[in-house]
Write an enzyme that holds these catalytic residues in place. Structure first.
Site, mmCIF file in Angstrom:
data_model
loop_
_atom_site.group_PDB
_atom_site.id
_atom_site.type_symbol
_atom_site.label_atom_id
_atom_site.label_comp_id
_atom_site.label_asym_id
_atom_site.label_seq_id
_atom_site.Cartn_x
_atom_site.Cartn_y
_atom_site.Cartn_z
ATOM 1 N N PRO A 8 0.820 -1.212 0.000
ATOM 2 C CA PRO A 8 0.000 0.000 0.000
ATOM 3 C C PRO A 8 0.854 1.261 0.000
ATOM 4 O O PRO A 8 1.906 1.307 0.633
ATOM 5 C CB PRO A 8 -0.788 -0.104 1.314
ATOM 6 C CG PRO A 8 0.164 -0.836 2.225
ATOM 7 C CD PRO A 8 0.894 -1.827 1.338
ATOM 8 N N ARG A 44 -0.739 5.000 -1.327
ATOM 9 C CA ARG A 44 -1.669 6.124 -1.181
ATOM 10 C C ARG A 44 -2.577 5.981 0.042
ATOM 11 O O ARG A 44 -2.843 6.961 0.740
ATOM 12 C CB ARG A 44 -2.538 6.195 -2.447
ATOM 13 C CG ARG A 44 -3.331 7.458 -2.588
ATOM 14 C CD ARG A 44 -4.291 7.352 -3.787
ATOM 15 N NE ARG A 44 -3.651 6.941 -4.998
ATOM 16 C CZ ARG A 44 -3.170 7.783 -5.927
ATOM 17 N NH1 ARG A 44 -3.280 9.079 -5.763
ATOM 18 N NH2 ARG A 44 -2.593 7.312 -7.017
ATOM 19 N N CYS A 53 4.691 29.091 -16.211
ATOM 20 C CA CYS A 53 4.298 29.572 -17.525
ATOM 21 C C CYS A 53 3.850 28.459 -18.444
ATOM 22 O O CYS A 53 4.477 28.191 -19.477
ATOM 23 C CB CYS A 53 5.434 30.386 -18.128
ATOM 24 S SG CYS A 53 5.670 31.878 -17.156
HETATM 25 C C1 LIG Z 1 2.828 2.372 -7.167
HETATM 26 C C2 LIG Z 1 2.879 0.948 -6.734
HETATM 27 C C3 LIG Z 1 2.268 0.547 -5.534
HETATM 28 C C4 LIG Z 1 1.488 1.490 -4.658
HETATM 29 O O1 LIG Z 1 0.285 1.898 -5.217
HETATM 30 P P1 LIG Z 1 -0.778 2.704 -4.335
HETATM 31 O O2 LIG Z 1 -1.870 2.982 -5.271
HETATM 32 O O3 LIG Z 1 -0.106 3.948 -3.869
HETATM 33 O O4 LIG Z 1 -1.175 1.830 -3.197
HETATM 34 C C5 LIG Z 1 2.397 -0.772 -5.151
HETATM 35 N N1 LIG Z 1 3.093 -1.664 -5.907
HETATM 36 C C6 LIG Z 1 3.671 -1.324 -7.070
HETATM 37 C C7 LIG Z 1 4.397 -2.338 -7.847
HETATM 38 C C8 LIG Z 1 3.583 -0.012 -7.522
HETATM 39 O O5 LIG Z 1 4.137 0.334 -8.688
#
Ligand SMILES: *Cc1c(COP(=O)(O)O)cnc(C)c1O
Length: 420
Positions: free
Chosen positions: A276, A278, A343
């Protein structure tokens, strides 16, 4: 749930007035709430506690700040990294090497070598070519790399095209139909121990159905690989759970996510891994900005703020929405466009939006900026690299300095043949 709230008409992060931080550090500045990060980390971990064996690796790319990683390390989180730079951050924050997962389609030989030597816990291999290279590197060092094969399940995540990763035409993972053959061939190589499969179909997912469909396909693939007599002890289910960017949006809760995972994986008999980003960091941060001036428009006034697309790229990149709140609102609203000073017209945070009335010199925040915020910042238009602050109750500290344009200029030089 977060800890940004008004106290006596002034927006606070926990027990600290945002205006006090802005006065001391200047704007724009990111502010993270330690209590919010901790709360999100615990809610997610506790939701997953219904599963027999888990490992949670925070997606470092969503917020790689050292203090954020340190806080999550203390909560028992590992790290999902996508470059040697992110690996170094995770290790510097005290995350044990065996708790680190290394993802990404373009790991270089140098990055693979460094990560093997560091004893990284799991390499998520995104192609047969990469697996062969990793095996050769580890064998030449007399070491064994633990790896999972990232599979592209060809499922539409139902999110923004630029953050969808699990459809057949996306660059990530190996094709579902080829995965079993690749897994078998890599398993036969010295230097690599294949231990599982990995999947991540995209970010800011608002529904569980695409995840459930992807996990069910991964379960079938796991069974067919085991039927060939090969071992699978780990299944990495990635990240992707979305968060509300508007007050009235509803997203699946960690508990609902965990219940779905428990149902789909009931008979898998593996350690489940999660990545996880976000959902942990998103609502733990805001970007504080000062209004430079309010400019009359043809139909709608422009609120010109001192933050720009170089500080917070999501609106320009994905057309994303970030709520905008005055730090000391007077209770009145008006309709305005919110733009930065850069800009180009993509430096627009909102068009025709009903917001708190603000005037030159007022402070405001963009909410839900803790993930994919400061991490994407750059110095376009020779602007400073934005600083970051962490609040903990009534304490706060700068956790990343502002890097002034002068420091960036000092790293450049004119070749001899152009000197006067
Ligand atoms: C970006 C990414 C995540 C995290 O994704 P979220 O949407 O922020 O939870 C997890 N695993 C991989 C391989 C990613 O590229």
């Amino acid at each position: 749930m977060d800890h940004f709230h008004y106290v006596d008409g002034v927006l606070h992060a926990e027990d600290t007035a945002i205006s006090a931080i802005a006065r001391a550090v200047g704007t724009p500045v990111y502010i993270y709430s330690a209590a919010t990060l901790t709360r999100h980390a615990r809610v997610f971990r506790e939701a997953l506690s219904i599963l027999p064996s888990t490992h949670i690796a925070f997606a470092v790319k969503s917020n790689p700040n050292l203090a954020v990683l340190k806080l999550l390390a203390r909560e028992g989180y590992g790290a999902d990294v996508v470059s040697a730079g992110e690996m170094d951050r995770a290790l510097a924050a005290g995350i044990p090497a065996e708790g680190v997962v290394f993802s990404g389609v373009g790991k270089t030989a140098d990055e693979l070598t460094r990560a093997v030597k560091a004893g990284i816990g799991q390499f998520n291999i995104e192609s047969e070519e990469e697996g062969v290279e990793l095996a050769a590197i580890a064998a030449s060092l007399g070491l064994v790399a633990h790896a999972a094969l990232r599979v592209n399940p060809d499922v539409d995540a139902g999110t923004h095209a630029k953050i969808s990763t699990g459809m057949a035409e996306n660059k990530f993972g190996v094709a579902y139909d080829r995965a079993a053959g690749i897994y078998a061939r890599l398993s036969a190589l010295p230097g690599i121990q294949m231990r599982g499969l990995a999947v991540h179909i995209g970010s800011q997912l608002s529904k569980l159905d695409p995840l459930e469909a992807a996990f069910a396909k991964m379960g079938e693939l796991m069974r067919s690989i085991r039927a060939q007599g090969l071992s699978i002890t780990h299944m990495d289910l990635g990240g992707g759970i979305g968060v509300p960017y508007k007050a009235d949006e509803v997203f699946p809760s960690p508990a609902e996510y965990a219940a779905m995972v428990a149902r789909v994986t009931a008979d898998w008999g593996v350690t489940l891994m999660f990545e996880p980003g976000r959902v942990i960091a998103g609502n733990s941060g805001v970007l504080v900005t000062e209004v430079v001036r309010v400019k009359e428009g043809v139909t709608t006034p422009f609120v010109i703020v001192d933050a720009a697309m170089n500080d917070l790229a999501r609106p320009a990149l994905y057309g994303s929405w970030h709520d905008f709140l005055a730090v000391e609102p007077n209770g009145e609203k008006f309709t305005a466009n919110i733009v930065g000073p850069i800009c180009e017209s993509s430096d627009t945070f909102a068009m025709g939006r009903e917001i708190d009335v603000v005037k030159a010199g007022d402070l405001a925040v963009f909410r839900t900026a803790g993930a994919y915020g400061a991490t994407m910042a750059n110095t376009y238009n020779s602007r400073a690299l934005v600083p970051e602050v962490m609040v903990n109750g009534d304490q706060w500290a700068v956790v990343a300095n502002r890097i002034d344009p002068a420091a960036i200029l000092a790293a450049e030089q004119v070749p001899d043949w152009l000197a006067d």
